[in-house]
Design an enzyme around this catalytic site. Structure first.
Site, PDB file in Angstrom:
ATOM      1  N   LYS A  41       0.806  -1.050   0.536  1.00 24.97           N
ATOM      2  CA  LYS A  41       0.049  -0.134  -0.591  1.00 24.97           C
ATOM      3  C   LYS A  41       0.408   1.225  -0.046  1.00 24.97           C
ATOM      4  CE  LYS A  41      -3.176   2.701   2.368  1.00 24.97           C
ATOM      5  NZ  LYS A  41      -4.082   3.645   4.039  1.00 24.97           N
ATOM      6  N   ALA A  87      -9.241   1.843   9.699  1.00 29.34           N
ATOM      7  CA  ALA A  87      -8.601   1.853  11.099  1.00 29.34           C
ATOM      8  C   ALA A  87      -9.254   2.418  11.993  1.00 29.34           C
ATOM      9  CB  ALA A  87      -7.115   1.698  10.098  1.00 29.34           C
TER      10      ALA A  87
END
Length: 261
Positions: A97, A208
């Site tokens: 990522k 998250a």
């Protein structure tokens, strides 16, 4: 598996990708990840000791979740490329990522450094999932470079502000629909934000803080799981048009006339 998410050479049944930052403990994180149903979770290599016992990597291994290293904390293409190379060596994965941040206040991506890093990593054989601004032009350029997924932000990282520019997100989805998965990344605050991203046509959602910093992370993770699934179903079902005036669900034809008293 009747509606899988395909990124690069992998297929996932879950369209929710989780991050690990902000969890108060590994136990809380493990329960939240299990409740989310995620099959792919990011870890920041620069904050991780792969050889340490009792690490987040052991949690992911126990749950059977694939690890997605990220380049969080990188401000230049050079640092991001180096971090990706270290991740490939330490974690035996070509998946990355890609984050290249412009400053430490907004944590917004630096478009120039991001594109440079993406070009280098794709050329080096990485499967790149690129975190980017909600800019349709830049998103198209990243897809053209060969990124396996383009991940526009909904709002700044950790802000919980939701999707600030749904119009741009829709433009990105329309532009990349036939070629590259679009995954909302950053800004989600609650389940309705995740559902909206899916209703707008995103292929998945990465989050998250919305889970790890919630009052009850495990319960919020379950809510996000259902929100992503529900938003996806709503997108596939097709919403009714918005109308300026009311429109009865049944016509007035054939109604029995009532006698006046």
């Amino acid at each position: 598996m009747d509606d899988p998410l395909r990124i690069g050479d992998r297929t996932f049944t879950s369209r929710l990708i989780m991050g690990t930052g902000g969890a108060p403990s590994l136990g809380v994180l493990e329960r939240a990840l299990a409740a989310s149903g995620t099959e792919l979770t990011t870890v920041a290599l620069r904050r991780l000791d792969p050889g340490q016992r009792g690490s987040v990597l052991e949690v992911l291994e126990r749950l059977g979740i694939a690890v997605l290293p990220n380049t969080a904390g990188c401000f230049t293409a050079r640092d991001a490329v180096l971090t990706a190379a270290l991740a490939r060596e330490a974690l035996a994965t070509d998946w990355i990522k890609l984050e290249v941040i412009g400053d430490d206040r907004t944590l917004l991506p630096d478009p120039v450094e991001l594109r440079a890093a993406a070009e280098t990593l794709v050329d080096d054989g990485f499967t790149v999932l690129a975190y980017t601004n909600d800019d349709p032009i830049l998103a198209g350029q990243l897809a053209a470079i060969g990124c396996a997924a383009v991940m526009p932000l909904g709002a700044p990282i950790g802000s919980g502000m939701g999707i600030l520019n749904p119009y741009n997100l829709r433009l990105i989805v329309d532009r990349l629909r036939a070629t590259t998965p679009v995954i909302l990344d950053a800004g989600v605050g609650t389940a309705s934000d995740a559902a909206l991203a899916m209703e707008l046509g995103c292929d998945g959602v990465l989050l998250a803080s919305a889970v790890t910093r919630a009052r009850d992370p495990e319960r919020m993770a379950a809510a996000m799981r259902h929100a992503v699934e529900g938003g996806r179903l709503a997108r596939q079902a097709g919403r009714i048009p918005r109308r300026h005036y009311a429109e009865a669900s049944s016509t007035f034809e054939g109604l029995a006339e009532l006698d006046s008293p």
